[in-house]
Design a protein around this motif. Structure first.
Motif, PDB file in Angstrom:
ATOM      1  N   ALA A  26      -4.974   7.142   0.424  1.00  0.00           N
ATOM      2  CA  ALA A  26      -5.701   8.287   0.252  1.00  0.00           C
ATOM      3  C   ALA A  26      -6.960   7.858  -0.742  1.00  0.00           C
ATOM      4  O   ALA A  26      -8.068   8.602  -0.485  1.00  0.00           O
ATOM      5  N   ARG A  27      -6.646   7.201  -1.936  1.00  0.00           N
ATOM      6  CA  ARG A  27      -7.689   6.938  -2.878  1.00  0.00           C
ATOM      7  C   ARG A  27      -8.811   6.032  -2.382  1.00  0.00           C
ATOM      8  O   ARG A  27      -9.901   6.477  -2.486  1.00  0.00           O
ATOM      9  N   LEU A  28      -8.385   5.080  -1.550  1.00  0.00           N
ATOM     10  CA  LEU A  28      -9.359   4.282  -0.948  1.00  0.00           C
ATOM     11  C   LEU A  28     -10.284   5.018  -0.014  1.00  0.00           C
ATOM     12  O   LEU A  28     -11.599   4.884   0.209  1.00  0.00           O
ATOM     13  N   THR A  29      -9.602   5.933   0.758  1.00  0.00           N
ATOM     14  CA  THR A  29     -10.432   6.696   1.814  1.00  0.00           C
ATOM     15  C   THR A  29     -11.325   7.368   0.986  1.00  0.00           C
ATOM     16  O   THR A  29     -12.488   7.615   1.420  1.00  0.00           O
ATOM     17  N   ALA A  30     -10.832   8.128  -0.187  1.00  0.00           N
ATOM     18  CA  ALA A  30     -11.937   8.921  -0.871  1.00  0.00           C
ATOM     19  C   ALA A  30     -13.046   8.201  -1.265  1.00  0.00           C
ATOM     20  O   ALA A  30     -14.136   8.728  -1.500  1.00  0.00           O
ATOM     21  N   LEU A  31     -12.887   6.916  -1.947  1.00  0.00           N
ATOM     22  CA  LEU A  31     -13.825   5.973  -2.534  1.00  0.00           C
ATOM     23  C   LEU A  31     -14.776   5.729  -1.360  1.00  0.00           C
ATOM     24  O   LEU A  31     -16.002   5.709  -1.499  1.00  0.00           O
ATOM     25  N   TRP A  42       0.670  -1.288   0.192  1.00  0.00           N
ATOM     26  CA  TRP A  42      -0.041  -0.300   0.072  1.00  0.00           C
ATOM     27  C   TRP A  42       0.685   1.350  -0.067  1.00  0.00           C
ATOM     28  O   TRP A  42       1.471   1.412   0.983  1.00  0.00           O
ATOM     29  N   ARG A  83     -17.232   8.238  -0.749  1.00  0.00           N
ATOM     30  CA  ARG A  83     -18.123   8.417  -1.522  1.00  0.00           C
ATOM     31  C   ARG A  83     -19.470   7.478  -1.382  1.00  0.00           C
ATOM     32  O   ARG A  83     -20.359   7.764  -1.555  1.00  0.00           O
ATOM     33  N   ALA A 108      -0.662   7.104  -1.516  1.00  0.00           N
ATOM     34  CA  ALA A 108      -1.668   7.474  -2.553  1.00  0.00           C
ATOM     35  C   ALA A 108      -2.742   6.417  -2.733  1.00  0.00           C
ATOM     36  O   ALA A 108      -3.791   6.930  -2.880  1.00  0.00           O
ATOM     37  N   ASP A 109      -2.538   5.100  -2.627  1.00  0.00           N
ATOM     38  CA  ASP A 109      -3.206   4.110  -2.474  1.00  0.00           C
ATOM     39  C   ASP A 109      -4.515   4.317  -1.377  1.00  0.00           C
ATOM     40  O   ASP A 109      -5.443   4.291  -1.533  1.00  0.00           O
TER      41      ASP A 109
END
Length: 148
Positions: free
Chosen positions: A131-136, A125, A139, A128-129
């Protein structure tokens, strides 16, 4: 698209189950609480005065009022949470974190942070991975330590 959506949903459910098992094992083994207990205590700690009306706690956790009552009962028995009446309205009761509950939660937080760090460790991990997972997940309606 519907096949991919279903696959994604089922993978998310499976991942959630695996995460719950891992946190339950660590928190239960070291502190005698489940992940559900930990999240309940954490929400109380984040509330003003470390207390919340049970109905508000239920809403914050996505549970029913009776689900929160069932979750609070064992935490009250072991002295981590107490029931406080409202001075102005006898029908209202608050769930409040005790001093012991605050101290034990600090220990649980350290364990939870260690567990999460192990789960999301490099090289599997990258920051950036995560951070992206958190954002998804946000949502999808997920909340974390700091809320949405």
């Amino acid at each position: 698209m519907s096949e991919e959506a279903l696959d994604a949903a089922l993978r998310l459910v499976r991942a959630q189950t695996a995460l719950v098992r891992r946190f339950d094992a660590r928190l239960g083994g070291l502190h005698g609480v489940s992940l559900a207990d930990f999240t309940l205590l954490l929400r109380l700690a984040q509330a003003p005065g470390a207390r919340m009306r049970r109905v508000d706690l239920a809403e914050a956790l996505g549970l029913t009022a009776s689900g929160v009552t069932r979750g609070l009962a064992p935490l009250e028995r072991i002295g981590l949470v107490t029931r406080e009446p409202d001075a102005r309205d006898a029908r209202v009761a608050y769930a409040a974190l005790t001093g012991t509950g605050r101290r034990r939660l600090a220990e649980m937080l350290a364990t939870a942070r260690e567990t999460a760090a192990e789960i999301f460790a490099a090289p599997d991990w990258a920051p950036a991975d995560l951070a992206r997972l958190t954002a998804l997940l946000t949502r999808l309606g997920g909340t974390g330590l700091k809320g949405p």
